[in-house]
Design a protein around this motif. Structure first.
Motif, PDB file in Angstrom:
ATOM      1  N   ASN A 210     -12.130  35.525  83.042  1.00 39.24           N
ATOM      2  CA  ASN A 210     -13.415  36.213  83.112  1.00 39.24           C
ATOM      3  C   ASN A 210     -13.322  37.664  82.655  1.00 39.24           C
ATOM      4  OD1 ASN A 210     -14.929  33.999  84.248  1.00 39.24           O
ATOM      5  ND2 ASN A 210     -13.853  34.367  86.170  1.00 39.24           N
ATOM      6  N   ASP A 211     -12.137  38.095  82.249  1.00 36.51           N
ATOM      7  CA  ASP A 211     -11.939  39.465  81.780  1.00 36.51           C
ATOM      8  C   ASP A 211     -12.069  39.552  80.267  1.00 36.51           C
ATOM      9  OD1 ASP A 211     -11.455  40.142  84.395  1.00 36.51           O
ATOM     10  OD2 ASP A 211      -9.279  40.295  84.174  1.00 36.51           O
ATOM     11  N   LEU A 212     -12.392  40.749  79.798  1.00 37.08           N
ATOM     12  CA  LEU A 212     -12.376  41.053  78.375  1.00 37.08           C
ATOM     13  C   LEU A 212     -11.261  42.049  78.108  1.00 37.08           C
ATOM     14  CD1 LEU A 212     -16.195  41.455  77.578  1.00 37.08           C
ATOM     15  CD2 LEU A 212     -14.688  39.587  76.864  1.00 37.08           C
ATOM     16  N   VAL A 213     -10.524  41.815  77.039  1.00 40.42           N
ATOM     17  CA  VAL A 213      -9.399  42.686  76.688  1.00 40.42           C
ATOM     18  C   VAL A 213      -9.694  43.337  75.343  1.00 40.42           C
ATOM     19  CG1 VAL A 213      -6.928  42.816  76.219  1.00 40.42           C
ATOM     20  CG2 VAL A 213      -7.784  41.243  77.970  1.00 40.42           C
ATOM     21  N   LYS A 257     -13.960  48.074  86.063  1.00 42.65           N
ATOM     22  CA  LYS A 257     -14.404  46.973  86.918  1.00 42.65           C
ATOM     23  C   LYS A 257     -15.845  46.562  86.582  1.00 42.65           C
ATOM     24  CE  LYS A 257     -10.785  46.522  89.680  1.00 42.65           C
ATOM     25  NZ  LYS A 257     -10.042  45.255  89.818  1.00 42.65           N
ATOM     26  N   GLY A 258     -16.058  45.250  86.506  1.00 40.03           N
ATOM     27  CA  GLY A 258     -17.401  44.712  86.327  1.00 40.03           C
ATOM     28  C   GLY A 258     -17.975  44.806  84.933  1.00 40.03           C
ATOM     29  N   LEU A 273     -13.153  44.763  82.315  1.00 43.10           N
ATOM     30  CA  LEU A 273     -12.803  45.140  80.947  1.00 43.10           C
ATOM     31  C   LEU A 273     -11.462  45.859  81.004  1.00 43.10           C
ATOM     32  CD1 LEU A 273     -13.280  45.691  77.933  1.00 43.10           C
ATOM     33  CD2 LEU A 273     -14.597  47.716  78.610  1.00 43.10           C
ATOM     34  N   ARG A 274     -10.494  45.358  80.266  1.00 44.42           N
ATOM     35  CA  ARG A 274      -9.152  45.966  80.257  1.00 44.42           C
ATOM     36  C   ARG A 274      -8.846  46.494  78.860  1.00 44.42           C
ATOM     37  NH1 ARG A 274      -5.187  42.197  81.201  1.00 44.42           N
ATOM     38  NH2 ARG A 274      -6.503  40.343  81.192  1.00 44.42           N
ATOM     39  N   ILE A 275      -8.555  47.776  78.782  1.00 46.15           N
ATOM     40  CA  ILE A 275      -8.220  48.409  77.507  1.00 46.15           C
ATOM     41  C   ILE A 275      -6.716  48.641  77.453  1.00 46.15           C
ATOM     42  CG2 ILE A 275      -8.596  50.373  75.989  1.00 46.15           C
ATOM     43  CD1 ILE A 275     -11.296  50.767  77.272  1.00 46.15           C
TER      44      ILE A 275
END
Length: 301
Positions: A210-213, A257-258, A273-275
């Motif tokens: 469910n995360d975006l990278v 987060k979120g 969202l992870r950068i």
């Protein structure tokens, strides 16, 4: 069977003496009309209830066909055995006796004298969606071609279209099933159409659960002294990121987060969202840059 056969025939809106083919045709027509995915929220509850009742009626009548066909076969077999001895004695009258017996049994079960049909294997297709479509949800028309059986028993290709409501948060591999809308084969019930969701590759983001990278390159000097960059989220909103008080080191990851993908079936919840940063080192340094870098490192001690 929880209800009487008459109730199930009434649900399918067909006479009680309908043939197996007529039952199948009524079922296919009704499931197309009352499939929940084809109805707006205002009538979705009614559609789900009717779809369930239609499926239950079809399955119950299909079981009834099997039971009657089995009884029919047992009666034919018993009749044949009981008459085998007298047939040998009667000789030329054998054919007439068998004919009379068979006609009587068929008259008793006019709708179930054909062989029992099984459902053909599922017809599987893929529907490719962008991350934007899977994030916000959308409505799509899916065109496909399937095999159909003509009245003459021949196989011909037929173009079909189904409407699909893609819900926010659906993932790769999500399965949507349409009863009886797949390929047809002689001697089988129509197959189900099974559509699997696939994800198109995105130019900026990669999905992880469910995360975006988001991966981005950072010049070494910016990683040490501060950096600002911007990008657009899947909904088109512009997001600015400032790193003035943070040192970006190899393996550093910033989490928002979120700001990830919505969680299917959990309204209001989203992943993160992870950068991730890839530090770009310079290929060469001038003497002045070397002295400046040494000075910076000395201040860090």
């Amino acid at each position: 069977m929880r209800n009487s056969p008459e109730v199930y025939y009434k649900i399918l809106n067909i006479p009680t003496d309908s043939s197996p083919q007529e039952i199948r045709n009524a079922y296919k027509s009704l499931v197309r009309k009352w499939h929940p995915d084809k109805h707006p929220p205002s009538s979705k509850s009614e559609a789900e209830s009717r779809f369930k009742a239609i499926t239950e009626a079809y399955e119950a009548l299909n079981d009834l066909q099997e039971n009657r066909a089995t009884l029919f076969q047992e009666m034919v077999t018993g009749e044949m055995k009981s008459r085998s001895k007298s047939d040998r004695i009667l000789g030329s009258r054998k054919e007439g006796i068998q004919s009379t017996g068979n006609v009587g049994i068929q008259d008793a079960f006019p709708s179930f004298s054909k062989s029992i049909l099984r459902k053909a294997p599922p017809t599987e297709r893929k529907l490719e969606c962008t991350l934007e479509e899977l994030s916000t949800g959308c409505k799509k028309e899916f065109n496909y071609t399937r095999d159909t059986v003509t009245k003459n028993g021949l196989i011909e290709k037929k173009d079909e279209t189904v409407k699909i409501k893609v819900k926010p948060g659906w993932k790769k591999g999500t399965k949507i099933t349409y009863e009886g809308l797949g390929d047809e084969r002689r001697g089988y019930l129509p197959a189900d159409l099974v559509i699997y969701i696939s994800e198109k590759k995105h130019s900026v983001f990669k999905r992880s659960g469910n995360d975006l990278v988001l991966k981005t390159e950072v010049p070494l000097v910016c990683a040490l002294t501060g950096w600002t960059f911007s990008f657009r989220l899947l909904n088109g909103e512009k997001m600015n990121c400032m790193f003035n008080d943070e040192i970006i080191y190899p393996g550093y990851e910033k989490v928002f987060k979120g700001y990830g993908m919505p969680l299917a079936g959990e309204k209001g919840k989203r992943g993160d969202l992870r950068i991730k940063f890839l530090i770009v080192f310079p290929k060469k340094l001038t003497d002045e840059q070397r002295l400046g870098l040494v000075e910076i490192l000395n201040q860090c001690k």
